[in-house]
Design a protein around this motif. Structure first.
Motif, short mmCIF file in Angstrom:
data_model
loop_
_atom_site.label_atom_id
_atom_site.label_comp_id
_atom_site.label_asym_id
_atom_site.label_seq_id
_atom_site.Cartn_x
_atom_site.Cartn_y
_atom_site.Cartn_z
N UNK A 1 44.84 42.22 47.81
CA UNK A 1 44.41 43.10 46.74
C UNK A 1 42.92 43.25 46.59
N UNK A 2 42.48 43.30 45.35
CA UNK A 2 41.11 43.65 44.96
C UNK A 2 40.16 42.47 45.17
N UNK A 3 39.92 42.15 46.43
CA UNK A 3 39.13 40.97 46.82
C UNK A 3 38.13 41.39 47.91
N UNK B 1 49.39 53.93 34.72
CA UNK B 1 48.27 54.18 35.63
C UNK B 1 48.67 53.87 37.07
N UNK B 2 48.28 54.74 37.98
CA UNK B 2 48.48 54.50 39.40
C UNK B 2 47.15 54.75 40.12
N UNK B 3 46.92 53.97 41.17
CA UNK B 3 45.68 54.05 41.93
C UNK B 3 46.03 54.30 43.39
N UNK C 1 49.16 53.96 48.14
CA UNK C 1 49.18 53.56 46.73
C UNK C 1 48.73 52.11 46.62
N UNK C 2 47.90 51.84 45.64
CA UNK C 2 47.47 50.47 45.37
C UNK C 2 48.25 49.93 44.18
N UNK C 3 47.85 48.80 43.63
CA UNK C 3 48.67 48.14 42.62
C UNK C 3 47.80 47.47 41.58
N UNK D 1 45.59 34.01 46.61
CA UNK D 1 45.13 34.84 45.50
C UNK D 1 45.63 36.27 45.68
N UNK D 2 46.16 36.82 44.59
CA UNK D 2 46.52 38.23 44.52
C UNK D 2 45.84 38.83 43.31
N UNK D 3 45.07 39.87 43.52
CA UNK D 3 44.30 40.47 42.43
C UNK D 3 44.56 41.96 42.36
N UNK D 4 45.03 42.44 41.22
CA UNK D 4 45.35 43.85 41.04
C UNK D 4 44.09 44.70 41.08
#
Length: 430
Positions: free
Chosen positions: A238-240, A108-110, A428-430, A213-216
């Motif tokens: 990331x997703x924060x 999966x890629x976002x 591209x996200x992760x 914090x790192x959040x995919x």
């Protein structure tokens, strides 16, 4: 006559040993050959799956899709691969998740999606209010300019006259009385994120961890909320989402990447480095010597804010802070915008870009822009304003520089209606 010769046991053991070694070597060779063949097949599948993700992303950009709707993409080829695409939003930006799978192999890629002009990006669009754009001092416009019927002319502010031999270094076309329209879904997201009592969906954090914090983006969103939030001495990636009831203050010791800031007021201190979406209902202030990487978004939407405007004359105008302020020597890569529906004519800047500040991307202002720095990209505004020596100069561009030819051809920016048919991958996200 038959003669018998006694063979020593050691020799028999040696023959057996050699035979065993040969057998092991043959088995090892067969195992290696099988492993290599399996690895090649597996590698081929992985390559096909990875290429299918990229194919699905490109194919989905031209397909109309509703938010949270999952569609299937067909890809020609000998290997049957299931490609599924799901559209959502990360803050103001469209987000596409592509999943390709074959058997037990799934990837999966976002990506974040923006809009891109089919042709060369213009340098300037100024609404037509029956008055010309006046250039003064070191102002310079390079690229295609959409101007009022009265065009552009030379001016003088405090003895600083326009001194270049040409007024526009590019083509001049006529504008109309309305700005280029923003994409409907983008506007809906802007209204959604700036409405009263909006609550992002995700897991609420009681505090921000000191270790960072790192959040995919494949995990659930992490949300931290407070009345006044000060972000310092921490790395967040990331997703924060950080939400404040009153104000968010970012110090230079914070390292923020790809997250969202949401508050009525957002203050980005001197020397801040990172990239993020800052969404406010009242104001965003960027200090000096900041470096915000692509694709940063600074957006203020005052259409839901019913605060009463004070007098439009005299000292009130000179002292009224802009909705978006970019300090000296700061660099912003991405886009800056301020939206407001108030029909009253204003005599103060909605967005102000200070001297030696650099914007690589776009500025979109529904009211006045005071530009003293440089924009490598496009400016879209209702009009220019210059506040100098206690005076107000309407539709004057003073010392500001706009050059669309210096922006990278790979730039993907604001989702305008004219660009919806040419969506491109922004990040591209992760």
């Amino acid at each position: 006559m038959i003669f018998y010769k006694k063979i020593k046991a050691g020799a028999l053991q040696f023959v057996l040993f050699v035979g065993a070694v040969v057998a092991l070597l043959l088995l090892s060779f067969l195992l290696l050959s099988h492993t290599q063949q399996h690895f090649q097949n597996t590698s081929k599948i992985w390559v096909e799956v990875l290429q299918s993700v990229d194919y699905g992303m490109q194919a989905s950009l031209s397909k109309p899709t509703q938010p949270n709707e999952e569609i299937e993409i067909e890809k020609p080829g000998d290997l049957p691969i299931d490609i599924r695409v799901k559209k959502s939003f990360w803050g103001l930006l469209e987000q596409i998740a592509v999943t390709a799978s074959h058997g037990n192999t799934t990837f999966t890629k976002i990506g974040l999606i923006g809009g891109k002009y089919l042709e060369e990006l213009p340098a300037l669009y100024v609404n037509d209010h029956q008055r010309p754009v006046v250039l003064a001092g070191n102002a310079k416009i390079t690229g295609t300019a959409y101007l009022p019927q009265q065009g552009v002319k030379m001016g003088n502010i405090g003895g600083n006259s326009y001194h270049l031999p040409r007024l526009i270094y590019g083509n001049s076309l006529k504008s109309d009385s309305n700005l280029p329209k923003l994409d409907t879904e983008f506007l809906q997201q802007m209204q959604r994120w700036t409405q009263n009592n909006f609550k992002p969906e995700g897991t609420l954090l009681q505090s921000l961890p000191k270790e960072g914090l790192k959040n995919s983006f494949q995990e659930e969103t992490k949300i931290y909320k407070g009345r006044k939030v000060i972000v310092e001495n921490i790395s967040l990636m990331g997703n924060i989402v950080i939400v404040a009831d009153e104000v968010i203050k970012i110090h230079s010791t914070a390292r923020l990447h790809d997250l969202i800031l949401l508050a009525p007021k957002i203050e980005i201190g001197d020397g801040v480095v990172g990239n993020f979406q800052a969404i406010a209902t009242e104001s965003i202030e960027v200090g000096q010597k900041c470096n915000l990487f692509y694709p940063s978004v600074l957006a203020v939407n005052s259409t839901n804010n019913k605060m009463h405007l004070s007098s439009n004359t005299g000292a009130d105008v000179m002292n009224r802070p802009p909705k978006v302020f970019i300090g000296k020597n700061s660099e912003i890569r991405g886009f800056i915008m301020a939206l407001e529906e108030n029909e009253e004519r204003q005599y103060s800047p909605q967005i102000k870009v200070e001297t030696n500040a650099l914007i690589q991307g776009e500025i979109y202002a529904t009211k006045n822009l005071e530009l003293k720095g440089t924009v490598q990209g496009m400016v879209t505004t209702d009009g220019f304003i210059a506040l100098e020596n206690g005076s107000i100069y309407q539709n004057h561009l003073y010392n500001g520089v706009i050059n669309s030819t210096q922006l990278s051809a790979a730039y993907v920016g604001i989702p305008l209606v004219d660009r919806v048919q040419n969506k491109k991958l922004m990040q591209w996200l992760y």
